[in-house]
Motif scaffolding. Structure first.
Motif, mmCIF file in Angstrom:
data_model
loop_
_atom_site.group_PDB
_atom_site.id
_atom_site.type_symbol
_atom_site.label_atom_id
_atom_site.label_comp_id
_atom_site.label_asym_id
_atom_site.label_seq_id
_atom_site.Cartn_x
_atom_site.Cartn_y
_atom_site.Cartn_z
ATOM 1 N N ILE A 108 39.588 25.330 45.606
ATOM 2 C CA ILE A 108 40.246 24.023 45.637
ATOM 3 C C ILE A 108 40.330 23.415 44.243
ATOM 4 C CG2 ILE A 108 39.987 21.645 46.447
ATOM 5 C CD1 ILE A 108 41.238 23.702 48.405
ATOM 6 N N ASN A 109 39.309 23.605 43.429
ATOM 7 C CA ASN A 109 39.374 23.115 42.051
ATOM 8 C C ASN A 109 40.556 23.737 41.316
ATOM 9 O OD1 ASN A 109 37.157 21.452 42.306
ATOM 10 N ND2 ASN A 109 35.705 22.929 41.454
ATOM 11 N N ALA A 110 40.747 25.045 41.508
ATOM 12 C CA ALA A 110 41.860 25.739 40.863
ATOM 13 C C ALA A 110 43.192 25.239 41.400
ATOM 14 C CB ALA A 110 41.736 27.250 41.076
ATOM 15 N N LYS A 111 43.288 25.061 42.716
ATOM 16 C CA LYS A 111 44.546 24.597 43.319
ATOM 17 C C LYS A 111 44.934 23.223 42.796
ATOM 18 C CE LYS A 111 46.645 23.197 47.700
ATOM 19 N NZ LYS A 111 46.443 23.001 49.154
ATOM 20 N N PHE A 268 42.796 34.810 32.236
ATOM 21 C CA PHE A 268 41.641 35.224 31.436
ATOM 22 C C PHE A 268 42.050 36.080 30.237
ATOM 23 C CE2 PHE A 268 39.636 33.885 35.331
ATOM 24 C CZ PHE A 268 38.484 33.257 34.883
ATOM 25 N N GLY A 269 43.001 35.555 29.480
ATOM 26 C CA GLY A 269 43.417 36.212 28.246
ATOM 27 C C GLY A 269 44.448 37.303 28.423
ATOM 28 N N LEU A 270 44.845 37.590 29.661
ATOM 29 C CA LEU A 270 45.842 38.630 29.924
ATOM 30 C C LEU A 270 47.159 37.994 30.354
ATOM 31 C CD1 LEU A 270 43.618 41.118 31.978
ATOM 32 C CD2 LEU A 270 44.205 41.276 29.544
ATOM 33 N N HIS A 271 48.271 38.578 29.916
ATOM 34 C CA HIS A 271 49.602 38.102 30.291
ATOM 35 C C HIS A 271 50.108 39.020 31.405
ATOM 36 C CE1 HIS A 271 52.785 35.331 29.571
ATOM 37 N NE2 HIS A 271 53.655 36.214 29.147
ATOM 38 N N ILE A 278 47.242 38.044 41.282
ATOM 39 C CA ILE A 278 46.687 37.934 42.629
ATOM 40 C C ILE A 278 45.729 39.092 42.895
ATOM 41 C CG2 ILE A 278 47.261 38.110 45.090
ATOM 42 C CD1 ILE A 278 49.801 36.504 44.479
ATOM 43 N N GLU A 279 46.125 40.282 42.481
ATOM 44 C CA GLU A 279 45.248 41.446 42.647
ATOM 45 C C GLU A 279 43.929 41.238 41.903
ATOM 46 O OE1 GLU A 279 44.915 46.061 41.144
ATOM 47 O OE2 GLU A 279 46.920 45.218 41.418
ATOM 48 N N GLY A 280 44.012 40.740 40.661
ATOM 49 C CA GLY A 280 42.804 40.508 39.878
ATOM 50 C C GLY A 280 41.887 39.482 40.520
ATOM 51 N N VAL A 281 42.472 38.410 41.052
ATOM 52 C CA VAL A 281 41.691 37.371 41.717
ATOM 53 C C VAL A 281 40.982 37.944 42.943
ATOM 54 C CG1 VAL A 281 41.837 35.238 43.062
ATOM 55 C CG2 VAL A 281 43.063 35.440 40.887
ATOM 56 N N ILE A 282 41.702 38.729 43.746
ATOM 57 C CA ILE A 282 41.113 39.272 44.970
ATOM 58 C C ILE A 282 40.054 40.323 44.644
ATOM 59 C CG2 ILE A 282 41.603 40.530 47.107
ATOM 60 C CD1 ILE A 282 44.281 39.119 47.207
ATOM 61 N N ARG A 283 40.231 41.051 43.561
ATOM 62 C CA ARG A 283 39.184 41.987 43.127
ATOM 63 C C ARG A 283 37.916 41.220 42.764
ATOM 64 N NH1 ARG A 283 40.349 47.284 42.085
ATOM 65 N NH2 ARG A 283 42.551 47.900 42.087
ATOM 66 N N GLY A 295 29.718 33.086 41.458
ATOM 67 C CA GLY A 295 30.140 33.016 40.064
ATOM 68 C C GLY A 295 31.036 34.161 39.638
ATOM 69 N N LEU A 296 31.047 35.242 40.401
ATOM 70 C CA LEU A 296 31.884 36.405 40.063
ATOM 71 C C LEU A 296 33.340 36.211 40.478
ATOM 72 C CD1 LEU A 296 29.426 39.252 41.118
ATOM 73 C CD2 LEU A 296 29.925 38.455 38.796
ATOM 74 N N TYR A 297 33.591 35.219 41.317
ATOM 75 C CA TYR A 297 34.950 34.926 41.794
ATOM 76 C C TYR A 297 35.697 34.127 40.738
ATOM 77 C CZ TYR A 297 38.484 32.475 44.660
ATOM 78 O OH TYR A 297 39.638 31.936 45.167
ATOM 79 N N LYS A 298 36.864 34.617 40.328
ATOM 80 C CA LYS A 298 37.640 34.002 39.258
ATOM 81 C C LYS A 298 39.031 33.599 39.744
ATOM 82 C CE LYS A 298 34.276 35.111 36.410
ATOM 83 N NZ LYS A 298 33.350 34.077 35.881
ATOM 84 N N PRO A 299 39.180 32.448 40.395
ATOM 85 C CA PRO A 299 40.513 32.006 40.820
ATOM 86 C C PRO A 299 41.377 31.667 39.616
ATOM 87 C CG PRO A 299 38.908 30.273 41.181
ATOM 88 C CD PRO A 299 38.127 31.480 40.763
ATOM 89 N N TRP A 300 42.699 31.722 39.814
ATOM 90 C CA TRP A 300 43.633 31.485 38.708
ATOM 91 C C TRP A 300 43.892 29.997 38.520
ATOM 92 C CZ3 TRP A 300 48.740 29.460 39.300
ATOM 93 C CH2 TRP A 300 49.461 29.399 38.102
ATOM 94 N N THR A 301 43.892 29.574 37.244
ATOM 95 C CA THR A 301 44.341 28.228 36.894
ATOM 96 C C THR A 301 45.375 28.338 35.787
ATOM 97 O OG1 THR A 301 42.485 27.977 35.346
ATOM 98 C CG2 THR A 301 42.218 27.060 37.563
#
Length: 309
Positions: A108-111, A268-271, A278-283, A295-301
């Motif tokens: 929710i913070n990311a959203k 996270f520094g990647l374009h 989405i794949e990276g977030v779900i991984r 803490g290992l979960y990295k949602p996109w902002t």
């Protein structure tokens, strides 16, 4: 688990396995990748032919095949030894409430931060911006609902250009466009959940209903503003529809909105394109589940000053 999730979306193609290579052949030529480097194959093409040799070799290497209709997963073909992922399923079922709550809080913070970023672009001087910014960056208990009201107030005034815009599945106007875009987003999230062996019926917040996939609804939340921005671009480019309030989901719009997963964003520094993000977030979510560490979960902002497109 091997890394690549291969998406097959070419209208007419033949998919096979030759000498350990996953090969996709089209009238324009063929492309190959070592099958041992593939975690899953997602087939969204409406007229692909699949050789039985590929099914057998994929099964030997533990590669899943996700078959889609209108981009939504319709069938999951798994090797016999991957029909269930006991470790992952057990981790999902036994997830402690504290970790589940932390995962949802990060989502929710990311959203809300993404909603704020988009709102600042489409309506930088709007009266609701201060409230949205204070809430998105704060710790209010009901920040999701407060931010939603402020965001849709801004979106309605600046994109729909109406002072009585209501966001809802059964509401008219540009809601039809938003609903279709969210369906495409949901399908993309589901494709990756299935490809990575995550059962989408075990959510962290959305209510479980019959034949529903609450986890996919959970994980798609930070990406909803990507659809909102795509629709805003469409509305701006079609002033004639704005004048007549004729926002039907036309074939042209379908082609336009289904292209949004290929839009480039930063993660996270990647374009990356949105689909890869989405794949990276779900991984990262998968890793957080297995290790029981939120803490290992990295949602996109959204990190750029301007939204692409």
């Amino acid at each position: 688990m091997s890394y690549h999730i291969v998406s097959i979306d070419t209208p007419e193609c033949s998919i096979s396995c030759k000498k350990g290579q996953l090969t996709c052949t089209t009238p324009e030529g063929s492309n190959s990748i070592p099958l041992e480097d593939v975690a899953a194959i997602v087939i969204t093409s409406f007229s692909a032919s699949i050789h039985s040799k590929l099914l057998l070799e994929a099964a030997k290497l533990g590669v899943a095949l996700v078959l889609c209709e209108s981009f939504k997963p319709a069938s999951l073909v798994l090797p016999a030894n991957r029909s269930t992922d006991t470790l992952l399923t057990r981790a999902q079922i036994s997830l402690p409430k504290k970790i589940r709550d932390n995962l949802w809080k990060k989502t929710i913070n990311a959203k809300t931060l993404n909603q704020l970023s988009l709102a600042q672009q489409i309506g930088p001087s709007h009266r609701a911006i201060p409230l949205l910014e204070m809430t998105a960056k704060g710790r209010k208990q009901h920040k999701e609902s407060i931010c939603a009201r402020a965001f849709w107030d801004i979106y309605g005034d600046t994109v729909a250009e109406t002072d009585d815009f209501k966001r809802g599945r059964n509401e008219g106007g540009i809601n039809q466009l938003l609903n279709y875009g969210y369906a495409v987003l949901l399908s993309t999230v589901l494709q990756n959940c299935f490809a990575l062996g995550i059962d989408p019926t075990f959510g962290i917040n959305h209510v479980v209903r019959e034949r529903s996939t609450p986890l996919a609804y959970d994980l798609m939340e930070p990406f909803r503003p990507c659809v909102d921005w795509r629709v805003a671009q469409w509305v701006k480019q079609h002033p004639d529809c704005q004048e007549t309030d004729n926002w039907n989901v036309s074939p042209e719009f379908r082609r336009w909105v289904t292209g949004f997963p290929a839009v480039l964003i930063d993660y996270f520094g990647l374009h990356l394109d949105i689909r890869s993000c989405i794949e990276g977030v779900i991984r990262s979510f998968r890793k957080a589940l297995i290790e029981q560490k939120s803490g290992l979960y990295k949602p996109w902002t959204h990190s750029n000053s301007k939204w692409a497109g």
